[in-house]
Design an enzyme around this catalytic site. Structure first.
Site, PDB file in Angstrom:
ATOM      1  N   GLU A   1       0.822  -1.223   0.000  1.00 22.93           N
ATOM      2  CA  GLU A   1       0.000   0.000   0.000  1.00 22.93           C
ATOM      3  C   GLU A   1       0.849   1.264   0.000  1.00 22.93           C
ATOM      4  OE1 GLU A   1      -3.114  -0.013   2.921  1.00 22.93           O
ATOM      5  OE2 GLU A   1      -4.141  -1.691   1.950  1.00 22.93           O
TER       6      GLU A   1
ATOM      7  N   GLU B   1      -5.175  -8.714   0.653  1.00 22.82           N
ATOM      8  CA  GLU B   1      -5.929  -8.345   1.864  1.00 22.82           C
ATOM      9  C   GLU B   1      -7.390  -8.107   1.524  1.00 22.82           C
ATOM     10  OE1 GLU B   1      -4.563  -5.066   4.342  1.00 22.82           O
ATOM     11  OE2 GLU B   1      -2.476  -5.604   3.970  1.00 22.82           O
TER      12      GLU B   1
HETATM   13  C1  NOJ Z   1      -4.241  -2.288   4.950  1.00 24.31           C
HETATM   14  C2  NOJ Z   1      -2.922  -2.407   5.621  1.00 24.31           C
HETATM   15  O1  NOJ Z   1      -2.022  -3.063   4.784  1.00 24.31           O
HETATM   16  C3  NOJ Z   1      -3.004  -3.079   6.958  1.00 24.31           C
HETATM   17  O2  NOJ Z   1      -1.790  -2.932   7.581  1.00 24.31           O
HETATM   18  C4  NOJ Z   1      -4.157  -2.507   7.727  1.00 24.31           C
HETATM   19  O3  NOJ Z   1      -4.206  -2.903   9.052  1.00 24.31           O
HETATM   20  C5  NOJ Z   1      -5.428  -2.854   6.993  1.00 24.31           C
HETATM   21  N1  NOJ Z   1      -5.400  -2.199   5.715  1.00 24.31           N
HETATM   22  C6  NOJ Z   1      -6.703  -2.463   7.683  1.00 24.31           C
HETATM   23  O4  NOJ Z   1      -6.759  -1.089   7.835  1.00 24.31           O
END
Ligand code: NOJ
Length: 480
Positions: free
Chosen positions: A170, A380
């Site tokens: 990200e 994710e």
């Molecule tokens: C994306 C991130 O990569 C992760 O670290 C985070 O906790 C989650 N989103 C949820 O917000």
């Protein structure tokens, strides 16, 4: 498209789950680890929800065997985790810390002993503090070389056993929150610096992919994980449609086009130049970007974004976000002259005001496939919620099961469309520290007995969703 019959998930589909070092490991100063920027930032008063930090987190560093055993009992096929750069190079560069490398050897070997595929993220937001102190971290081009050196060290050490690599996690979020919104380290709010840092991160990403390819590791794949939130227009009003084009380009193509094609989208670059905030592009930069083409697109999907026209004069700008879990406290935000976000009347939201939109995952997969023609690894997807530990160690998270189940259906529809999806990692495996949101925002399929300030027993307790996912894996994703 509506389908009366959907194709089956491929037999090789990676049913997985994910985490990140700072969010789960704890052991922040153990076995020679150096400090990362988060080790400091989380301790700045007011920086995180109720001052929570990852000093202990969920103690995965010491309890990884127990965690992996639970994964194996669930039948998990893949586990995505990140390596903490400051465990390997406590100063970011220079001397290697063998104890840090050895920890990930143990974790990888433990996973492999149960036939769980390790998916390794090189960078999940925790740059060594030493590099921040030495030269400003991501703001200095020296980071490209240092990140590459760190990455090549990992490729060489683990390449015999790790075949799935995620480069930057990200980038749009860590650079945005770090340099634009001022809510992640180093808490800067400066548009120009944001775009400069982002360009350097692009170069670093391309460089490690180039190095990875040069090593020719058999059967190994690499790609970035992008936080993609497909944009919808609020109405068919052409002004809203154009606003959605602006937002899709500025919020998504601006990263993914660079990853895949090594090119910045034109309209956005024009806008940045006009406003004096375009990144500095030096000779050789665009060649390097073009040389760093990934093997897959990693997709972190949580929500969609709906936008409308936002006038240049008097339009809405950056606004409050909800880190407290008090539903309805986030405000619409935008960029005057470009777009402004609005609530989507057709979708529900979480307590943190994130849109719940399973069909949006289908849209995301289709758009990535159509534009980039790359396989996609969903790195994710999950629901942050308040969970309740009931008597007899029950956590009845039916809302999470609904959420995951609908997203799995959306993937199956995209597969039926012909999109190549390599796997699906839920976020997250265990509950963990949610950066700015503390421990109360739980994403896991495994509950952790701790809260914001009390580490309690740190016991692992499988939730109802754990058993649901177990069955889903057994049926290779067939839901009826
Ligand atoms: C994306 C991130 O990569 C992760 O670290 C985070 O906790 C989650 N989103 C949820 O917000």
């Amino acid at each position: 498209m509506d389908y009366s019959k959907k194709v089956s998930f491929p037999s090789t589909f990676l049913w997985g789950s994910a985490s990140a070092a700072y969010q789960v490991e704890g052991a922040w100063n153990v076995d020679g680890k150096g400090k990362s920027v988060w080790d400091n930032y989380a301790k700045v008063p007011g920086a995180t929800f109720q001052g929570t930090n990852g000093d202990v987190a969920v103690d995965h560093y010491h309890r990884y065997k127990e965690d992996v055993k639970l994964m194996a009992e669930q039948g998990l096929k893949a586990y995505r985790f990140s390596i903490a750069w400051s465990r390997i190079f406590p100063d970011g560069t220079g001397e290697i810390n063998e104890a840090g490398l050895a920890f990930y050897d143990r974790l990888i070997d433990e996973l492999l002993s149960y036939n769980i595929v390790p998916v390794v993220t090189l960078y999940h937001w925790d740059i060594p503090q030493a590099l921040m102190d030495a030269y400003g971290g991501w703001e200095n081009r020296q980071v490209i070389e240092d990140f590459n050196n760190y990455a090549v060290t990992l490729f060489k050490r683990y390449g015999d056993r790790v075949k799935h690599w995620v480069s930057l996690n990200e980038q749009n979020i860590f650079v945005g929150f770090g340099y634009r919104y001022g809510s992640h380290p180093p808490a800067v709010k400066d548009e120009k610096r944001f775009y400069e840092v982002n360009h350097i991160a692009n170069l670093a990403n391309a460089k490690v992919i180039q190095s990875f390819k040069a090593l020719n590791i058999p059967e190994a794949l690499i790609g970035p994980s992008f936080a993609y939130s497909p944009v919808y227009p609020a109405t068919p009003n052409p002004n809203d449609v154009l606003a959605s084009e602006n937002a899709e380009e500025l919020l998504a193509h601006f990263w993914m086009d660079v990853y895949v094609w090594g090119e910045y989208p034109k309209a956005t670059m024009h806008y940045l130049s006009e406003n004096g905030i375009a990144p500095t592009i030096l000779p050789g930069d665009m060649e390097l970007l073009k040389a760093g083409k990934p093997d897959f697109m990693g997709l972190n999907y949580y929500q969609t974004t709906t936008v409308e026209y936002n006038p240049l004069i008097g339009g809405v700008g950056v606004a409050e976000m909800n880190f407290s879990g008090k539903k309805g406290t986030s405000k619409d935000s935008g960029i005057p002259g470009m777009y402004k976000t609005v609530q989507n009347p057709y979708t529900e939201t979480t307590d943190w005001d994130w849109t719940i939109d399973p069909q949006g995952l289908h849209v995301a997969l289709r758009r990535i496939e159509n534009r980039y023609h790359l396989p996609i690894l969903i790195t994710e997807n999950g629901l942050g919620a308040f969970d309740t530990l009931e008597s007899d160690d029950q956590i009845n998270d039916d809302y999470r099961i609904d959420y995951l189940s609908q997203h799995v259906s959306a993937i199956q529809e995209a597969l039926t469309d012909g999109v190549e999806v390599l796997g699906y990692c839920t976020w997250s495996y265990t509950d963990l520290l949610s950066w700015l949101n503390g421990y109360q925002k739980r994403y896991g399929m495994v509950y952790i007995d701790r809260d914001e300030h009390d580490e309690k027993t740190l016991r692992r307790i499988p939730k109802k969703s754990y058993f649901w996912f177990k069955e889903l894996i057994e049926k290779n994703g067939e839901q009826n």
